[in-house]
Design an enzyme around this catalytic site. Sequence first.
Site, PDB file in Angstrom:
ATOM      1  N   GLU B 284      59.323  31.519  51.464  1.00  0.00           N
ATOM      2  CA  GLU B 284      58.125  30.767  51.805  1.00  0.00           C
ATOM      3  C   GLU B 284      58.487  29.458  52.495  1.00  0.00           C
ATOM      4  OE1 GLU B 284      54.703  31.401  49.070  1.00  0.00           O
ATOM      5  OE2 GLU B 284      54.753  29.224  48.880  1.00  0.00           O
ATOM      6  N   GLU B 287      59.281  30.289  55.926  1.00  0.00           N
ATOM      7  CA  GLU B 287      58.048  30.615  56.629  1.00  0.00           C
ATOM      8  C   GLU B 287      57.322  29.336  57.055  1.00  0.00           C
ATOM      9  OE1 GLU B 287      55.299  32.886  54.274  1.00  0.00           O
ATOM     10  OE2 GLU B 287      53.920  33.198  55.942  1.00  0.00           O
ATOM     11  N   CYS B 310      51.311  32.890  45.534  1.00  0.00           N
ATOM     12  CA  CYS B 310      51.914  33.370  44.281  1.00  0.00           C
ATOM     13  C   CYS B 310      50.885  33.850  43.276  1.00  0.00           C
ATOM     14  CB  CYS B 310      52.708  32.266  43.602  1.00  0.00           C
ATOM     15  SG  CYS B 310      53.899  31.522  44.679  1.00  0.00           S
ATOM     16  N   SER B 330      50.477  32.406  53.018  1.00  0.00           N
ATOM     17  CA  SER B 330      51.854  32.844  53.202  1.00  0.00           C
ATOM     18  C   SER B 330      51.894  34.363  53.041  1.00  0.00           C
ATOM     19  CB  SER B 330      52.735  32.186  52.140  1.00  0.00           C
ATOM     20  OG  SER B 330      53.937  32.901  52.030  1.00  0.00           O
ATOM     21  N   LYS B 369      47.652  39.683  37.606  1.00  0.00           N
ATOM     22  CA  LYS B 369      48.876  40.399  37.992  1.00  0.00           C
ATOM     23  C   LYS B 369      48.755  41.892  37.706  1.00  0.00           C
ATOM     24  CE  LYS B 369      51.639  36.766  38.928  1.00  0.00           C
ATOM     25  NZ  LYS B 369      52.129  36.481  40.271  1.00  0.00           N
ATOM     26  N   GLU B 372      47.105  43.047  40.703  1.00  0.00           N
ATOM     27  CA  GLU B 372      48.021  42.931  41.832  1.00  0.00           C
ATOM     28  C   GLU B 372      48.999  44.105  41.873  1.00  0.00           C
ATOM     29  OE1 GLU B 372      50.975  39.859  41.579  1.00  0.00           O
ATOM     30  OE2 GLU B 372      50.881  39.432  43.726  1.00  0.00           O
ATOM     31  N   GLU B 377      49.287  48.092  48.633  1.00  0.00           N
ATOM     32  CA  GLU B 377      50.387  47.545  49.453  1.00  0.00           C
ATOM     33  C   GLU B 377      51.669  47.390  48.651  1.00  0.00           C
ATOM     34  OE1 GLU B 377      46.947  46.557  49.240  1.00  0.00           O
ATOM     35  OE2 GLU B 377      47.400  44.432  49.435  1.00  0.00           O
ATOM     36  N   CYS B 526      49.970  28.397  35.957  1.00  0.00           N
ATOM     37  CA  CYS B 526      50.213  29.601  35.154  1.00  0.00           C
ATOM     38  C   CYS B 526      50.288  29.323  33.660  1.00  0.00           C
ATOM     39  CB  CYS B 526      51.503  30.276  35.593  1.00  0.00           C
ATOM     40  SG  CYS B 526      51.527  30.651  37.346  1.00  0.00           S
TER      41      CYS B 526
END
Lengths: 385, 596
Positions: B284, B287, B310, B330, B369, B372, B377, B526
Site C-alpha cells: 500500500e 501504491e 483493510c 487502495s 471478515k 469478505e 474475488e 479493530c
Amino acid sequence: MEKKIKKVDLIFGKVDYLDILDKSFQRTRDEIILDVIDSGLRGRGGAGFPTGLKWKFAKNEEADQKYVICNADEGEPGTFKDREILTEAPEKVLAGMALCGYCIGATEGYIYLRMEYNFLLPQLNQQIDAFNKQMKERNFEFTIYIRSGSGAYVCGEETALMESMEGRRGEPRNKPPFPTSQGYLGKPTSVNNVETLVFALMIAKEGPTKFKEMGTFDSRGSKVFSVSGDTPTPGIYELELGMTLEQFVEEFGDGDTKAVQVGGASGFCVARKDFKDTLIGFEGIPTGGSMMIFNSSRSMYNILHDYLEFMEEESCGQCTPCRVGCQQLLKGIEAVKKGIKQPPYLEDLQKLSDTMRIASKCGLGQSVPNPFNSIINNFREEIIY
Amino acid sequence: MSKYKVNLKINNISVSVDEGTSILDAARTLNFTIPTLCHHEDLCVAGNCRVCVVEQKGNRLLPAACATPVSEGMEIMTNSLKVRQARKHVVELLLSEHNADCTKCFKNGSCELQDMSNDYRIGDHVFLDLVKDREKIKDISSPSIEKDDSKCIRCQRCVRTCTDLQAVSALAVTHKGNHMKVSTFLDKPMNDVVCTNCGQCINRCPTAALTERNYIDEVFDAIYDPKKFVVVQTAPATRVAIGEEFGMEPGSRVTGKMVAALRRLGVDKVLDTDFTADLTIMEEGTELLTRLKEALVEGKEVALPMLTSCSPGWIKFQEHLYPEFLDNLSTCKSPQQMFGPLAKTYYAEKVNKNPAEMIVVSIMPCTAKKFEAERPEMRGSGYKDVDYVLTTRELGMMIHQAGIDFEKLEDERYDSILGESTGAAVIFGATGGVMEAALRTAYEIVTGREVPFTNLNIKPVRGMEGVKEASVKIKDVKPEWSFLEGVELNVAIAHGLANAKIVMDKIKDGSANYHFIEVMACPSGCIGGGGQPIPTSMEIRKRRAAGIYEEDEALVIRKSHENPEVQEIYQSFLHEPLGHRSHDLLHTHYAPRKRH
C-alpha cells in the site's frame, strides 16, 4: 341544585378576527399572556395544561426561531370537534395561531392535520394563503404552513407529532426537555389544540372575565363536546363546563344509558350509579371532547376489547410497558373470557395497568389503565361471563 | 467550563453532581446500580425499555433514570416498592415477548435480559406468552450476522448503532404497536441490504437477537480431519482482547497464551496476520508513492486521496454509498485476504503441503471478515483463500469448550514462516495504526531517515477523536524521490462509519485536501471490532489500544520493511511490491452496489 346545561357559542360564532389581531398587536405580549393565564384556559386536547403558562414558558426562552404548532391530529376515538372547527371557523384557528406567535415570538406556525382529514386540505390551503397575505399586509411576520400526518394516533402526542413533522417515526421523546424549550427542530415551540387556539383568540377579544365566569374553579369556560353512541341527538355541542354526568345524560341520553365513556379510548368509563357525583372537568373526569353514551344493549366486554385492540395497534411500540402491556391486557381479558385464565387474573392485569400508568414513556401508555380499570371495576361480571 | 452543581438526594443520601447529569449516573457516584437495558454509553439516550425507572418524590410518574437529568432538590428512590413492582413488571413483559430458550441459546450466560431475570428471580411467567416468531426460521442469509427476531426486546440499541455510530441505517424500526419490530428495508434479508457486516449491532445487542454466524463446528471438523492441514492466522487486535473472554482485564496482552491455546486446540500451524499487515504496508505504501508520482511527475489523472482498504465493512460501505470513489480505494486486499492466497501458494510450497487439503482459519476481531472471505474475488490461490473466519469471541468459546485454562498457559511463539511481524503490524489494531505504520515505512523509503517523531511514536495519528488530521512535511529526500521534496503530505484518519461519512462528504464537496486516508469501519478501529468481546465501551477500547501500543514498543522490529520474512518473500517469491505476483495474489477490485 339543578342547573340546566348552558350552551355557549364562542367557538363557531363569526368574529372580525383581523380586528381582534390588530387590537392585540397594540398590546404587549405580556398583557395578552396574563389575560390568558387569568382566564384559566387549559388545553382542550385533553391533557389540560394551562395555556397561558405554556405561552409564557415559550416566550421566556431565548432563541433565534420559535414555532407555533396547531395540533389537529384529532385521533381520540369519539372526538370529531376539531374537524368541525376547522370546517366552520378555520379563520379563527389561524388567527389564534398568529396570536400565539405574537405572544411567544414565533414567525412560523404549522397545522399538523391528521391524515384522515386530508379532504379539508383544498379549502384550508386557500384560507391559509389568504391569511398569510393578510398578515403580510399588516407587516406582521407570521406564516402558516400545513403538515399532514400519516395516520398514527400517537402523533397526537406533541413530541411524537414533532418527530413526525421532522420526517422521522412518530415516537414520543423523553421529557424534559419540554417542547416550550426544545420543540420542533429543537426550537421553543408551543403546541396547542385547535379549540384552545380559538378560545385564546376569544379571550383576547373579550377579556378573561367573561370566560372565567363560566365553569368551575379548575375548569373555566366552555368546551366543545363530541357526543356519540346511544343518543338521539349525536353531534357537536359547545357547553359550559361544570355539569355533572347526570345532567349530561339527561340532555343527551336515550333514557336507557348504562355508562358513558368520557374522554375516548384513553378516558374513563362511568357507570350509571356514579353519574350524579361525577363532574365533567378537571376536578372530575376531564375530556378532550369525546362523550360516548352506551345503553343497556351494549356489551362492556366488547367495548373494552375494542379500546384495547385500538391501543395495542396504536402504541408506537418503543416502550415496554405500553407495547407489551397493551397486548397483555387485551390477550388477558380474552383468556379470562374463554376460561383459560381464572377471574383473579384480572387483578394481576390491574396491577400491570398500574405499572403502565406510572412507567410508560408517554400519555398513551399512561392512560390505557383509565378505560381498563374503570370498565373492570364497574362491569367485572361482564368481562368474566 | 465549570458546570453548575445540582444537589439532590438518592435513597436519602445527599449528593452533588454536575448539571445535566442523568439520575442513572448520579446514582452511580453513590455506588447504586440502577439496571438498564436500552441504555448504552456509546449511544444516544433512548429511555424506552423502562427498566431503569425510579421513584421521584412529588412525581406521580416514575421517570427513567437514564433519560432524566437531575434537578435541584430532587429526591429519588431507586428501589422503592413502587419501583420494584414496576421493574419486575417490565422484565416480565419483556420475557413474555422474548423467545426464552435460554439453555439452547448462543448467548446463554452472556445475555443481559437473562441476568436481569436472574436478579429478579422471575419464576413462572405471570403473563401470557406472546412470542410470535418462535417457529419462524431466523435470518441466516448473511455470512456474518444472524438476526433472530424472536429474541429481540426492541431496545433499539442496534438501530441507534447502525444509524448514529455507523451512518448505515440497514436496521430500522418498522411498524407500530404489537407489530413494531427492528427490520431492514422492505424486510429484505440481511445479505440483500446495505448492511456492511461490521457487527457493531452484535456488540451492543443485550440478547441473542443479533449474533455472529458461528463456524466453530466447521473448524473443529477440520482440525480433527486427518487429511486437513489447518493453518490459523490471528489478527492484531485479538491479542489484546481475547483475555476478556476469560475474565482478564481489557487490554491484557495475551499474544503468547493465544498462540499456546490454538496449538492445544490442535491446529497444525499458528501463523500471524501481522505478517501480512507488514506486507500490506509494503504494497500500500508503494501504491501511494506510485500514485503521488503519477500525479506530480507524470501529470496523470490519478485517484487521490488514496483510501485504505483493510476494513471490509468500510469497503462495503464505499461500494454502497460512495461508488464514485471506488478508484480511490487502495487495491490492496486486507491483511486477512493477503494471508490466505500466500498460505495456499508460497507457504504450501515451502512446507510441502497440498493447498487443496489446507484449511486457512482466521481469528478476527471482525464479523465483516466473514463476508469478505466469501467474496468471489477472494480466490487468488485457485482455492477459497480463507476458509473460515472466527471472531475473537468464537475462539474464546472454543477454548472454553476444549477445557483449556487460558490464563495459566505459558507463552508460546508463532510458527515460522508467515509468523514473524513487527510493531508496525500490531498497531493496525488501533485507529491510526495503519497510517502510523505506513508513515514509518514510506518516510524512510523516501528520505532514508526515520520519521521525525520520538521513539517512532507518531502521536498525532493516535487517539479516539473521530476524525484525526495530520500533515508531514517531506524534506531532504533521496534523489529518486526528488518530486516529493518540500511536499506537505496531508493525511486523515476516521474510525466508525459515521466519521468515515464526514470525511467522504468533505472529499465529495471538495473542502478537503488529503493525500491519504485511513478508515476503519469500527469505532476505535479493530480493537472495537464487531467480533470483539462484549461488552464494549470507550474505556474498554482505550485500554485495548493501550495494550496495542505496549505490544508495539515491546517488539524489537517496529517498521514493516525491516521484517526479515517480508524481505525474504520479496526476494524469493513476490520480487517487488505491485509486481506481477502481487497483482495476482494481493490486490483486488471493487464493484458498486445499490443503496437498496
